[in-house]
Design a protein around this motif. Structure first.
Motif, mmCIF file in Angstrom:
data_model
loop_
_atom_site.group_PDB
_atom_site.id
_atom_site.type_symbol
_atom_site.label_atom_id
_atom_site.label_comp_id
_atom_site.label_asym_id
_atom_site.label_seq_id
_atom_site.Cartn_x
_atom_site.Cartn_y
_atom_site.Cartn_z
ATOM 1 N N LEU A 170 0.842 -1.187 0.000
ATOM 2 C CA LEU A 170 0.000 0.000 0.000
ATOM 3 C C LEU A 170 0.877 1.235 0.000
ATOM 4 C CD1 LEU A 170 -2.912 1.059 0.155
ATOM 5 C CD2 LEU A 170 -2.646 1.163 2.628
ATOM 6 N N PRO A 171 0.757 2.119 -0.999
ATOM 7 C CA PRO A 171 1.609 3.322 -1.057
ATOM 8 C C PRO A 171 1.360 4.228 0.140
ATOM 9 C CG PRO A 171 0.491 2.924 -3.150
ATOM 10 C CD PRO A 171 -0.138 2.019 -2.152
ATOM 11 N N ARG A 172 2.438 4.853 0.624
ATOM 12 C CA ARG A 172 2.333 5.757 1.760
ATOM 13 C C ARG A 172 2.294 7.217 1.340
ATOM 14 N NH1 ARG A 172 6.003 1.762 3.716
ATOM 15 N NH2 ARG A 172 7.762 2.995 2.970
ATOM 16 N N GLY A 173 2.610 7.507 0.092
ATOM 17 C CA GLY A 173 2.595 8.876 -0.394
ATOM 18 C C GLY A 173 1.717 9.008 -1.618
ATOM 19 N N PRO A 174 1.923 10.049 -2.427
ATOM 20 C CA PRO A 174 1.131 10.213 -3.650
ATOM 21 C C PRO A 174 1.255 8.991 -4.547
ATOM 22 C CG PRO A 174 2.389 12.203 -3.171
ATOM 23 C CD PRO A 174 2.876 11.158 -2.219
ATOM 24 N N TYR A 175 0.146 8.635 -5.208
ATOM 25 C CA TYR A 175 0.122 7.421 -6.014
ATOM 26 C C TYR A 175 -0.677 7.651 -7.291
ATOM 27 C CZ TYR A 175 -0.799 2.622 -7.500
ATOM 28 O OH TYR A 175 -0.887 1.472 -8.236
ATOM 29 N N HIS A 176 -0.163 7.086 -8.377
ATOM 30 C CA HIS A 176 -0.846 7.090 -9.667
ATOM 31 C C HIS A 176 -1.075 5.646 -10.084
ATOM 32 C CE1 HIS A 176 -1.459 7.557 -14.021
ATOM 33 N NE2 HIS A 176 -1.788 8.812 -13.750
ATOM 34 N N LEU A 177 -2.181 5.394 -10.774
ATOM 35 C CA LEU A 177 -2.529 4.019 -11.153
ATOM 36 C C LEU A 177 -1.435 3.335 -11.965
ATOM 37 C CD1 LEU A 177 -6.331 4.183 -12.051
ATOM 38 C CD2 LEU A 177 -5.270 2.943 -10.163
ATOM 39 N N PHE A 178 -0.651 4.095 -12.720
ATOM 40 C CA PHE A 178 0.389 3.492 -13.553
ATOM 41 C C PHE A 178 1.592 3.022 -12.736
ATOM 42 C CE2 PHE A 178 -0.897 6.104 -17.562
ATOM 43 C CZ PHE A 178 -2.084 5.419 -17.587
ATOM 44 N N ASP A 179 1.632 3.325 -11.437
ATOM 45 C CA ASP A 179 2.800 3.004 -10.623
ATOM 46 C C ASP A 179 2.716 1.635 -9.959
ATOM 47 O OD1 ASP A 179 4.381 5.317 -10.978
ATOM 48 O OD2 ASP A 179 3.124 6.447 -9.593
ATOM 49 N N GLY A 180 1.666 0.864 -10.184
ATOM 50 C CA GLY A 180 1.526 -0.434 -9.534
ATOM 51 C C GLY A 180 2.367 -1.517 -10.176
ATOM 52 N N ASP A 181 2.731 -2.518 -9.398
ATOM 53 C CA ASP A 181 3.473 -3.664 -9.923
ATOM 54 C C ASP A 181 2.614 -4.433 -10.920
ATOM 55 O OD1 ASP A 181 6.012 -3.894 -8.045
ATOM 56 O OD2 ASP A 181 4.305 -3.425 -6.763
ATOM 57 N N GLY A 182 3.255 -4.981 -11.932
ATOM 58 C CA GLY A 182 2.519 -5.719 -12.951
ATOM 59 C C GLY A 182 1.964 -7.029 -12.426
ATOM 60 N N MET A 183 0.690 -7.273 -12.701
ATOM 61 C CA MET A 183 0.067 -8.555 -12.362
ATOM 62 C C MET A 183 -0.672 -9.094 -13.574
ATOM 63 S SD MET A 183 -2.656 -9.691 -9.381
ATOM 64 C CE MET A 183 -1.441 -10.186 -8.161
ATOM 65 N N LEU A 184 -0.491 -10.371 -13.836
ATOM 66 C CA LEU A 184 -1.144 -11.033 -14.964
ATOM 67 C C LEU A 184 -2.327 -11.849 -14.451
ATOM 68 C CD1 LEU A 184 1.983 -12.312 -16.941
ATOM 69 C CD2 LEU A 184 0.806 -10.124 -17.138
ATOM 70 N N HIS A 185 -3.465 -11.694 -15.119
ATOM 71 C CA HIS A 185 -4.664 -12.472 -14.814
ATOM 72 C C HIS A 185 -4.976 -13.328 -16.049
ATOM 73 C CE1 HIS A 185 -5.408 -9.735 -11.395
ATOM 74 N NE2 HIS A 185 -5.030 -8.789 -12.233
ATOM 75 N N SER A 186 -5.126 -14.613 -15.865
ATOM 76 C CA SER A 186 -5.373 -15.499 -17.003
ATOM 77 C C SER A 186 -6.542 -16.410 -16.709
ATOM 78 C CB SER A 186 -4.131 -16.352 -17.307
ATOM 79 O OG SER A 186 -3.967 -17.365 -16.339
ATOM 80 N N ILE A 187 -7.228 -16.785 -17.777
ATOM 81 C CA ILE A 187 -8.223 -17.847 -17.690
ATOM 82 C C ILE A 187 -7.908 -18.841 -18.803
ATOM 83 C CG2 ILE A 187 -9.927 -16.505 -19.038
ATOM 84 C CD1 ILE A 187 -12.064 -18.040 -17.305
#
Length: 337
Positions: A170-187
């Protein structure tokens, strides 16, 4: 789903994908694990066992719908947790305790986030940006889905994979959606069955921060707002590098932007680093093969959206930067060279 951030891999013709009966699927397991950074704010409980009971179905003459039963969880008396590293049962991911240098740097980072550059606007406040549908999720191991209506055509054989940002902490300071770690979702759909899976791309940044038990690299899109914030976070990052907490030569990218398939390989891509090769296993799991430099020929980042010629298999990409030659053009042949 954004077409630029997803990939569909199939071993059958496209026309066959539209045949058969439509179906709805849900994971058989309704027990989900909250993200590791959220669990640190909850009371500590040790779960010794989980019992899932299936309610007997009543016979009916009409069509039936199978639902996942509500799990029954037995909780013993709370015990004092051991000081060793913790482990999440759902994703088998180690969560390390921050060491003393990391805690010192975290205190300095807290000073920056609270007094120099606090998230004053809702557009950069993680409490608002990472809420509701955009709230982070934890990894999900391969989980077989249950068909509750209709059926999946037996001829449908392939996988749909999507990439997107999902912060490990969880970020403790300012955060932008593009700054998240990459996660892959597959079906993964095969032989009338569907398997759902969610895994982080094991980038250098992800693994170093996972082992440290805390964020190490500053957010690129939201961490450098104004001269004072940029100077403070830049100095803190330099101190972390000198302390040996991370080495930017090994990559600082998130691999959270898109997926590209060419040269018989699937890559998780981002603008700030080299592509990361990933693969889907036969049981529906997602594995990160590693940061890929194409036999040492790719020494700089490139676009996260390469274009692939479907007839020749060739791929084309570019990058731009503040230093000469400013614009670089890339070409990959059908074999991925």
């Amino acid at each position: 789903m954004d077409a630029s951030s997803s990939s569909f891999l199939s071993s059958i013709q496209t026309t066959k994908l539209l045949t058969g009966t439509m179906a709805m699927t849900i994971p058989k397991s309704s027990v989900t694990t909250p993200p590791s950074f959220l669990s640190r704010h909850l009371p500590s409980l040790n779960v010794s066992s989980v019992r899932i009971e299936e309610n007997p179905q009543k016979s009916t003459t009409g069509p039936t719908t199978t639902r996942t039963s509500r799990p029954t969880t037995t909780l013993p008396a709370a015990k004092k947790p051991a000081p060793s590293t913790r482990k999440s049962r759902a994703n088998d991911r180690r969560v390390a305790e921050p060491n003393q240098p990391t805690m010192v740097f975290n205190v300095l980072e807290g000073v920056i986030n609270n007094f120099i550059d606090p998230p004053l606007r809702q557009s950069v406040d993680p409490r608002y940006v990472l809420s509701d549908n955009f709230a982070p999720v934890d990894e999900l191991p391969p989980t077989e889905c249950e068909v509750i209506h209709g059926s999946l055509p037996s001829c449908l054989d392939g996988a749909y994979i999507r990439n997107g940002p999902n912060p490990q902490y969880l970020p403790r300071g300012p955060y932008h959606l593009f700054d998240g770690d990459g996660m892959l979702h597959s079906i993964r759909i095969s032989q009338g069955k569907a398997t759902l899976c969610s895994r982080y791309v094991k980038t250098y940044k992800y693994t170093m921060e996972r082992d440290a038990g805390a964020p190490l690299l500053p957010n690129v899109f939201s961490g450098f707002n104004g001269l004072a914030a940029s100077a403070a976070r830049g100095a803190l990052s330099a101190a972390r590098i000198l302390a040996g907490q991370f080495n930017p030569v090994n990559g600082i990218g998130l691999a959270n932007t898109s997926l590209a398939y060419f040269g018989n390989r699937l890559y998780a891509t981002g603008e700030s680093d080299l592509p990361y090769a990933v693969r889907l296993t036969s049981n529906g799991d997602i594995e990160t093969l590693g940061r890929h430099d194409f036999d040492g020929k790719l020494m700089m980042s490139m676009t996260a959206h390469p274009k692939v010629d479907l007839e020749t298999g060739e791929a084309f990409a570019f990058r731009y930067g503040p230093l000469p030659p400013f614009l670089t053009y890339f070409h990959f042949d059908g074999n991925g060279n």
